[in-house]
Motif scaffolding. Structure first.
Motif, mmCIF file in Angstrom:
data_model
loop_
_atom_site.group_PDB
_atom_site.id
_atom_site.type_symbol
_atom_site.label_atom_id
_atom_site.label_comp_id
_atom_site.label_asym_id
_atom_site.label_seq_id
_atom_site.Cartn_x
_atom_site.Cartn_y
_atom_site.Cartn_z
ATOM 1 N N HIS A 174 0.917 -0.975 -0.154
ATOM 2 C CA HIS A 174 -0.123 0.030 -0.148
ATOM 3 C C HIS A 174 0.755 1.320 0.022
ATOM 4 N N ILE A 175 1.842 1.394 0.908
ATOM 5 C CA ILE A 175 2.775 2.533 0.853
ATOM 6 C C ILE A 175 3.495 2.509 -0.386
ATOM 7 N N CYS A 176 4.046 1.525 -0.936
ATOM 8 C CA CYS A 176 5.007 1.626 -2.138
ATOM 9 C C CYS A 176 4.192 2.038 -3.288
ATOM 10 N N THR A 177 2.963 1.479 -3.515
ATOM 11 C CA THR A 177 2.132 2.015 -4.459
ATOM 12 C C THR A 177 1.575 3.389 -4.267
ATOM 13 N N ALA A 182 1.984 9.084 -5.844
ATOM 14 C CA ALA A 182 2.498 10.350 -5.667
ATOM 15 C C ALA A 182 3.722 10.887 -6.651
ATOM 16 N N ASN A 183 4.445 9.993 -6.869
ATOM 17 C CA ASN A 183 5.502 10.665 -8.043
ATOM 18 C C ASN A 183 4.972 10.702 -9.240
ATOM 19 N N GLU A 232 -6.340 12.131 -3.534
ATOM 20 C CA GLU A 232 -7.053 11.479 -2.277
ATOM 21 C C GLU A 232 -7.024 9.936 -2.383
ATOM 22 N N ARG A 233 -6.995 9.355 -3.518
ATOM 23 C CA ARG A 233 -6.834 7.796 -3.690
ATOM 24 C C ARG A 233 -5.503 7.371 -3.143
ATOM 25 N N ALA A 234 -4.512 8.184 -3.712
ATOM 26 C CA ALA A 234 -3.203 7.979 -3.263
ATOM 27 C C ALA A 234 -2.950 7.998 -1.789
ATOM 28 N N ARG A 235 -3.470 8.954 -1.016
ATOM 29 C CA ARG A 235 -3.409 9.102 0.197
ATOM 30 C C ARG A 235 -4.089 8.164 0.780
ATOM 31 N N LEU A 237 -4.124 5.041 0.109
ATOM 32 C CA LEU A 237 -3.261 4.174 0.227
ATOM 33 C C LEU A 237 -2.022 4.055 1.334
ATOM 34 N N PHE A 238 -1.722 5.352 1.708
ATOM 35 C CA PHE A 238 -0.786 5.736 2.878
ATOM 36 C C PHE A 238 -1.147 5.084 3.871
ATOM 37 N N HIS A 239 -2.462 5.636 4.169
ATOM 38 C CA HIS A 239 -3.144 5.435 5.448
ATOM 39 C C HIS A 239 -3.600 3.978 5.686
#
Length: 306
Positions: A174-177, A182-183, A232-235, A237-239
């Motif tokens: 999740h974090i790596c995706t 984000a990149n 928001e979708r990437a955020r 994933l971090f959570h």
């Protein structure tokens, strides 16, 4: 081709004459390579245990060379040939005698941490895919790309931290995706310049954003809403990956947490810039990166005192 990498490829590529490298010299090469490339946040920050630095440097150098072979080699056909050579060099770490300094540094790391070939090879699959696939129709297809381009990096980090298992790997994914996305959203304009569009076609259609809009750098209201949606979708994933932190060894947790916070900071910068990534590339200032590092140092100190 970038002149600096062209010189490096001439000196250390498949057609270069072999030269002897000591392990110390190979590790020094990887350390210099790591320090010389900009990233959103340090690959091996001040928080990382010193005993792990040469191993992180070797893994980073492997990824850096693969990335440059894919993006800086000129033509797609030449890049694919060079990536095949890089794969052969990697496999010599497992069943032969590597000669490239990156592989000479990587081989003892592979054996010390019992790292299987797959995460290294999966990364090459993604770099090869970049030569033939320039856009994605669906978000699921983009996630499929991230499974090779980003998630193996998290698996490699878990191996280096000696805590790899399926549960931690799933959280790291999740974090790596999230970091990969984000990149992508940070570099929408840069990717357009090299003919790549990572914004899924289904999402662009939903928000009424055409390819012509992108190539004309038109930041339409639809484009702004599209970027808000992707951020928001990437955020999220971090959570979803946050529970990984409490499952990491204490001495590496602050450094890995710094990666997550750095990715979230990039998303926050995109938001504060009004999501207009076509007009300006969002990037963290030095003071913002220092603040991230300072926060991580404070959390480590607080944990040590409680």
């Amino acid at each position: 081709m970038h002149n600096g990498f062209l010189a490096e490829l001439t000196r250390l590529g498949p057609e270069a004459p072999p030269r002897p490298w000591s392990l110390a010299a190979a590790r020094s090469y990887c350390a210099r390579l790591t320090r010389s490339h900009y990233e959103n946040f340090s690959v091996a920050s001040l928080l990382l245990p010193r005993r792990l630095l040469p191993h992180f440097h070797a893994v980073y150098a492997y990824c850096r060379w693969a990335d440059d072979l894919a993006d800086e080699a000129g033509s797609g056909e030449k890049s694919l040939a060079l990536l095949r050579w890089w794969r052969e060099e990697l496999l010599r770490c497992y069943d032969g005698r590597p000669t490239h300094p990156v592989m000479l540094a990587l081989r003892p790391t592979i054996h010390r941490f019992a790292i299987p070939p797959r995460p290294f090879l999966d990364l090459l699959v993604a770099f090869e895919q970049d030569q033939t696939v320039k856009h994605y129709e669906t978000y699921d297809q983009l996630l499929g790309y991230c499974r090779n381009s980003a998630n193996p990096v998290g698996h490699l980090v878990l191996y280096l931290c000696e805590c790899y298992d399926e549960e931690r790997a799933a959280l790291a994914d999740h974090i790596c995706t999230g970091l990969q996305l984000a990149n992508f959203w940070q570099d929408v304009a840069r990717d357009l310049d090299i003919g790549r569009i990572y914004l899924p076609e289904e999402d662009r259609h939903r928000f009424g954003v055409t390819r012509d809009d992108l190539h004309a750098r038109r930041s339409t209201p639809g484009f702004i809403e599209l970027m808000r949606f992707e951020v928001e979708r990437a955020r999220e994933l971090f959570h979803r990956g946050t529970p990984l932190m409490e499952r990491l060894p204490g001495d590496v947790r602050p450094d890995i947490e710094l990666f997550q916070r750095g990715g979230l900071a990039i998303l926050g910068k995109i938001e504060r810039d009004g999501y207009d990534v076509l007009a300006r590339r969002p990037a963290l200032a030095k003071w913002q990166k220092a603040a991230l590092l300072g926060g991580a140092l404070w959390r480590r100190l607080r944990a040590a005192l409680t």
